[in-house]
Enzyme design. Structure first.
Site, mmCIF file in Angstrom:
data_model
loop_
_atom_site.group_PDB
_atom_site.id
_atom_site.type_symbol
_atom_site.label_atom_id
_atom_site.label_comp_id
_atom_site.label_asym_id
_atom_site.label_seq_id
_atom_site.Cartn_x
_atom_site.Cartn_y
_atom_site.Cartn_z
ATOM 1 N N GLU A 1 6.868 14.981 8.214
ATOM 2 C CA GLU A 1 7.150 14.900 6.781
ATOM 3 C C GLU A 1 6.468 16.065 6.075
ATOM 4 O OE1 GLU A 1 7.415 11.406 3.459
ATOM 5 O OE2 GLU A 1 5.568 11.521 4.603
ATOM 6 N N GLU B 1 4.242 0.872 2.129
ATOM 7 C CA GLU B 1 5.414 1.735 1.923
ATOM 8 C C GLU B 1 4.914 3.143 2.163
ATOM 9 O OE1 GLU B 1 7.664 4.357 1.080
ATOM 10 O OE2 GLU B 1 7.232 4.031 -1.043
ATOM 11 N N LYS C 1 -5.893 1.298 -7.764
ATOM 12 C CA LYS C 1 -6.588 2.522 -7.362
ATOM 13 C C LYS C 1 -5.576 3.667 -7.421
ATOM 14 C CE LYS C 1 -8.207 5.609 -4.116
ATOM 15 N NZ LYS C 1 -7.809 6.883 -4.756
ATOM 16 N N CYS D 1 9.035 10.437 -0.826
ATOM 17 C CA CYS D 1 9.147 9.835 0.503
ATOM 18 C C CYS D 1 10.596 9.557 0.884
ATOM 19 C CB CYS D 1 8.320 8.550 0.578
ATOM 20 S SG CYS D 1 8.757 7.317 -0.653
#
Length: 499
Positions: free
Chosen positions: A393, A267, A191, A302
């Site tokens: 973040e 993750e 996906k 990330c």
């Protein structure tokens, strides 16, 4: 591969043929509902294509075809060397189509063509080749047992897996997942992120052309609620590997618990610290590493350096040098090979990053936006680790700077976060560097450099950065396999039949 001119890339981009349908059971297919969604070039706003908007019915069909492929053994029971040969052909096809993929990745995501040509596509090909070569070199085990027994410990592919991709490294993250999953013998449904579906669809076609059997590698574009959640809840999906935001990753834990308790590998995000102590050597080199860590891929990474934790005695000198290096990161057209900072992936993400800049103290460097979806390299000094820019973040080219007075304070601030993906330490004291590396709660720690390791080293995080497995290295194969014990009784009475 030699870089082209901006004009040549622009001309080639205009000639691209974009895949628009889902890829299931070895062929392109429209969504069962007939629905589509538009994908656009974030740098220009120009529409690229209408992509199949898949849903639960498409998930059911793809899972059924993946299960059929897995159970009949057309891939899962091939000799390991046969799977290796197919993946080597796959890597060669990717190499032949590398420029097409690089340009497609750039226009679909806003990533710079420089990064796509020099990093993303080469690393994608290398990842496929590396795991292909590992297939017939991973041995199973014989456990210690008595002379009357043999205990075999063997790996078997886990089955049908769902692979949910992020939008920041669409093709590379696809390779990180499909390479070990294919090597293990799994069948899969990929996906891609709704913002960046094009290269995943094209790669599935190339994999099938290379010899990956129908039903083994399927790609379903569509929204998270329409494709991601049905995959996470599907009773016939054996595991899900997810890369993306922490908020979405947690949802997959819920989906698994509410369905068949499938395995979940996550993750997720990071708020990665870079600790620079007063004895760090060659501050110009340190500054170059920090600028690269903070700005690479527009900070949509990330593992980006997002918190600089610097000793007060060298802060001013270091920040001046970082500012100088940031001038080497011009913002502009992603198809210009001179550009180092491309567009944010979407207007929605641009708005999110901009909201942090509005709340920030006056930036020391940058802080501006241009042309709607572009953000300049930005350095902001924050009053402490409790500030929003130090906690959350941002996922943009924004470096938050925190001043400290000692090594112990630096490590304490570095660990004061919900995340634990990556960290860096710069110090000339080798003992202190190693002690700090052991003290930092992060999955990857670099000493006197910025990086993520390479294909041979496991990548993943602690705390809310993820768990359940690792990408890259031989450890990546573990998440796509299960261990089975085969116990063999060799004793004299083993063959006796008890009436």
């Amino acid at each position: 591969m030699e870089l082209l001119t901006k004009e040549e890339y622009t001309s080639l981009a205009a000639e691209l043929n974009f895949p628009t349908a889902a890829f299931v059971d070895g062929a392109y297919r429209p969504a069962a509902s007939g629905k589509t969604f538009a994908t656009a070039n974030p740098a220009t706003g120009a529409k690229l294509a209408d992509i199949a908007a898949c849903g639960a019915e498409d998930v059911d069909f793809a899972v059924a075809k993946a299960r059929e492929a897995f159970e009949d053994g057309r891939w899962s029971r091939l000799h390991p060397s046969e799977r290796k040969d197919v993946l080597i052909r796959f890597a060669k096809l990717l190499t032949r189509n590398a420029r097409e993929l690089a340009i497609m990745e750039s226009v679909d995501s806003g990533k710079t063509i420089f990064d796509c040509e020099t990093v993303d596509i080469p690393e994608t090909i290398h990842c496929i080749k590396w795991h292909a070569e590992a297939i017939d070199k991973i041995y199973d085990q014989v456990a210690p047992a008595s002379d009357d027994h043999i205990a075999l410990v063997v790996r078997e592919p886990i089955g049908v897996v769902g692979l949910v991709l992020p939008w920041n490294f669409p093709l590379l993250m696809m390779a990180w997942k499909i390479a070990p999953a294919l090597a293990a013998g799994c069948s899969m449904i990929v996906k891609p992120a709704e913002e960046t579906s094009l290269t995943a669809l094209r790669v599935a076609e190339l994999a099938h052309e290379a010899g990956v059997p129908r039903g083994v590698l399927n790609v379903l574009p569509g929204g998270g609620a329409d494709v991601g959640e049905p995959l996470g809840r599907h009773m016939d999906v054996d595991m899900v590997s997810f890369t993306g935001s922490t908020v979405t990753g947690k949802r997959f834990l819920g989906y698994a618990g509410e369905s068949n308790a499938k395995e979940v590998v996550l993750e997720m995000g990071g708020k990665n610290p870079c600790v620079v102590m007063e004895d760090a050597e060659n501050l110009d080199r340190v500054a170059a590493h920090i600028a690269n860590g903070a700005l690479w891929n527009m900070g949509e990474n990330c593992s980006a350096i997002s918190r600089l934790i610097v000793h007060k005695s060298i802060k001013e000198v270091l920040l001046n040098r970082i500012e100088a290096h940031m001038r080497e990161w011009p913002v502009g057209d992603p198809l210009d090979p001179e550009t180092r900072l491309g567009a944010m992936v979407s207007k929605a993400h641009f708005d999110k990053v901009s909201s942090y800049l509005k709340d920030a103290p006056k930036p020391r460097v940058g802080g501006g936006t241009k042309c709607g979806v572009f953000v300049e390299a930005t350095v902001v000094e924050v009053p402490g680790n409790d500030h929003r820019l130090a906690r959350e973040e941002i996922f943009g080219p924004v470096l938050s700077v925190i001043e400290v007075s000692s090594f112990d304070e630096a490590i304490s601030v570095a660990n004061d976060t919900d995340y634990g993906l990556c960290a860096s330490i710069f110090t000339a004291n080798g003992k202190r560097a190693m002690r700090g590396a052991r003290m930092l709660r992060a999955g990857t720690v670099t000493l006197n450099s910025y990086g993520e390791g390479d294909i041979s080293t496991p990548f993943g995080g602690f705390k809310q950065s993820g768990f359940g497995g690792r990408d890259n290295s031989l450890h990546a194969h573990d998440q796509y396999t299960q261990l089975k014990t085969i116990w063999v009784d060799l004793s004299d009475d083993a063959d006796e039949v008890v009436d």
